[in-house]
Design an enzyme around this catalytic site. Structure first.
Site, PDB file in Angstrom:
ATOM      1  N   GLU A 163       0.062   0.001  12.184  1.00 35.54           N
ATOM      2  CA  GLU A 163       0.089   0.350  10.771  1.00 35.54           C
ATOM      3  C   GLU A 163      -1.234   0.010  10.071  1.00 35.54           C
ATOM      4  OE1 GLU A 163       3.805  -0.899   9.023  1.00 35.54           O
ATOM      5  OE2 GLU A 163       2.798  -1.055   7.081  1.00 35.54           O
ATOM      6  N   ASP A 164      -1.815  -1.117  10.427  1.00 42.01           N
ATOM      7  CA  ASP A 164      -2.939  -1.630   9.631  1.00 42.01           C
ATOM      8  C   ASP A 164      -4.310  -1.565  10.309  1.00 42.01           C
ATOM      9  OD1 ASP A 164      -1.117  -2.210   7.718  1.00 42.01           O
ATOM     10  OD2 ASP A 164      -0.958  -4.344   8.181  1.00 42.01           O
TER      11      ASP A 164
END
Ligand code: MN
Length: 564
Positions: free
Chosen positions: A67-68
């Site tokens: 996600e990051d």
């Protein structure tokens, strides 16, 4: 595998995951300024404390990587294998929502439900993630705080509860409480702190007394402690008791942990011998565990100095289950046997207990409207539940306020559709009766019967409503809607078991739909009077019905009238 990772000669999956995650997040910081990896580590530590396996720990370390950071799902799969990649994927939020009009939060929730219904480890890791986010909520902007606190109370705490992780569920609610209800929280702190302290001191004071008492009966306890009720649950309870603190008996409860189930009952007896119990407050969750698996004996007694005190008695195993919930079963299985079980661990728990996960997965498909979906999630799965019992002694859990109709549809749509009446603890009740925990529910059905529109007024669960509506649609096609009249039969009979069943069978044989059925019994004179309403029928069938019912043993009188 990236070059830099090859220089480490690490064997275990978690080690490898840690090194990888640290590098991947190296430029990121948490809102409080800590390096991002501290979050991943805390989540992994929690997961490890819950005794999940290495794949779960690795996934916890990697849960925010896709996600990051720049790394993709494919890369995670290549480096850590399919299992870890699946878990990480379940924890990764969807960043592009396919349908632009849909609420991204809810789509993410759907995704989470789909992946955790395939593998419960996903939700357990997610809960560990949420726990740490809630513990560090003070660093976030006010709006985010409220959104996260709301989601935690509405979705994650009830989820944890349903998975039997009661301790975590309470912790999450407590963490969210001050953000959602700042004034109420302040009121509570102002009013309760002193009382809490006093009750805690009292708990400490009677601890040796309890220990001595049990020792004198040769009971070895592994733990006696006092446990303060959580703020959030205390507040909920206070709302039900007009904010009267002196009515809350379990503000501080004594918890006794013994070695065997037999000892639990022995201890209950010893306590009742010493201090007299309050009526109606003895709860045997060992003989009949809560549907989320919770087991313990509870009793409230007039204790030393006439203080009303709650005792909770359980074994070590029950205690661990209370804290770890479904994760405890996972851990036991791991100790007991090998990977084969581990891979198949959903199968080791009673299927029935996990049925709701399956339902949850199927349901989220059925709701296209976001609001309906969240509402049904809140009401049907998470919110205040009651537990009722089937004639086969199975426990069925339903939302508070549920009726026999909800129960019938919970059993099966055919039972719901064919429902004509219900018996609670042996007595016939109207179909809008509000079920209470512990009720023994029996549904009276009649073949070929169709639901009534009226049911929609009092059905509580979305499942029941949905199925009533769809059955009504079918019905509308078949029936002449203009005619709203009906026939009402009044039958007086000798009160005997099975009479009602014979009546519904008689109507069923003639394919007459009963729309309403009630019965009152005069116990002194040993007769009942049954009122049955049905849709209009031809004169010929009416006569056949009268003959048939007169032939039923026990029938004394029968009359009928047309209503409009
Ligand atoms: Mn996270």
């Amino acid at each position: 595998m990236p070059k830099w990772l090859e220089i480490y000669n690490v064997a275990s999956l978690p080690q490898k995951a840690y090194i990888f995650a640290e590098e991947a997040h190296k430029d990121a910081k948490r809102a409080n300024g800590d390096p991002y990896i501290t979050h991943c580590l805390t989540v992994a530590e929690t997961v490890a404390n819950w005794r999940l396996d290495e794949s779960s720990i690795a996934a916890a370390l990697l849960h925010d990587v896709v996600e990051d950071t720049k790394y993709t799902h494919k890369e995670i799969e290549k480096m850590f294998g399919q299992e870890v990649a699946f878990l990480v994927d379940g924890l990764t939020k969807l960043d592009t929502i396919q349908y632009p009009k849909k609420d991204p939060n809810i789509e993410n929730l759907r995704k989470l439900i789909v992946s955790f219904s395939k593998d419960l480890r996903v939700i357990i890791i997610k809960l560990a993630d949420r726990l740490h986010n809630m513990q560090t909520l003070q660093y976030l902007p006010r709006e985010r705080q409220q959104a996260l606190a709301w989601e935690t109370t509405e979705i994650y705490a009830p989820l944890a509860y349903r998975l039997g992780m009661q301790k975590l569920s309470g912790e999450l609610e407590d963490l969210a409480f001050p953000y959602l209800y700042p004034e109420e929280y302040e009121w509570l702190i102002d009013n309760v702190t002193e009382l809490y302290e006093e009750r805690q001191a009292y708990g400490e004071k009677i601890k040796p007394t309890v220990a001595k008492l049990l020792e004198s009966h040769n009971i070895k306890t592994s733990q006696i402690d006092s446990r303060a009720k959580r703020y959030s649950s205390l507040y909920k309870k206070l709302l039900r008791y007009d904010m009267q603190l002196d009515k809350i008996y379990d503000l501080v409860a004594m918890r006794i942990i013994v070695n065997t189930v037999e000892e639990c009952y022995t201890v209950l007896g010893i306590i009742h011998q010493e201090w007299s119990p309050l009526p109606g407050r003895i709860k045997d969750y060992i003989a009949r565990p809560k549907p989320n698996g919770y087991r313990s004996l509870h009793t409230t007694v007039f204790c030393t100095d006439h203080k009303i005190t709650e005792f909770q008695i359980r074994t070590q195993e029950m205690h661990e289950e209370d804290e770890l919930g479904i994760a405890a079963h996972w851990a036991y299985q791991q100790i007991k046997s090998s990977k084969e079980h581990a891979r198949n661990w959903l199968g080791v728990r009673s299927r029935r207990e996990l049925l709701w996960i399956e339902q949850l997965r199927n349901w989220q498909k059925a709701f296209t409207n976001q609001k309906d979906f969240i509402e049904s999630l809140k009401i049907d799965f998470f919110k205040d539940r009651i537990f009722v019992i089937t004639p086969h002694n199975d426990v069925v859990d339903l939302p508070t306020g549920a009726t026999p109709i909800d129960f019938a549809y919970q059993i099966h749509s055919d039972v719901g559709n064919a429902c004509v009446g219900a018996k609670i603890n042996g007595k016939i009740v109207p179909l809008d009766y509000e079920l209470q925990s512990g009720d023994l529910v029996e549904i009276i059905t009649q073949r070929g019967r169709k639901p009534s529109k009226d049911w929609l007024r009092f059905a509580k669960t979305s499942l029941a409503k949905k199925q009533i509506r769809s059955a009504l649609q079918d019905k509308d096609h078949n029936l002449d809607k203009k005619d709203e009249s009906h026939i009402e039969f009044k039958i007086v009979n000798e009160d005997r078991p099975g009479y009602l069943k014979d009546i519904t069978a008689a109507f069923g044989d003639l394919k007459i739909n009963i729309t309403h059925l009630t019965s009152t019994t005069d116990h002194r004179h040993k007769f009942s009077s049954v009122t049955a309403k049905c849709e209009p029928i031809s004169k010929d069938r009416l006569e056949r019905a009268l003959v048939k019912i007169k032939k039923i043993p026990g029938t004394r009188e029968i009359s009928y009238k047309f209503n409009r």
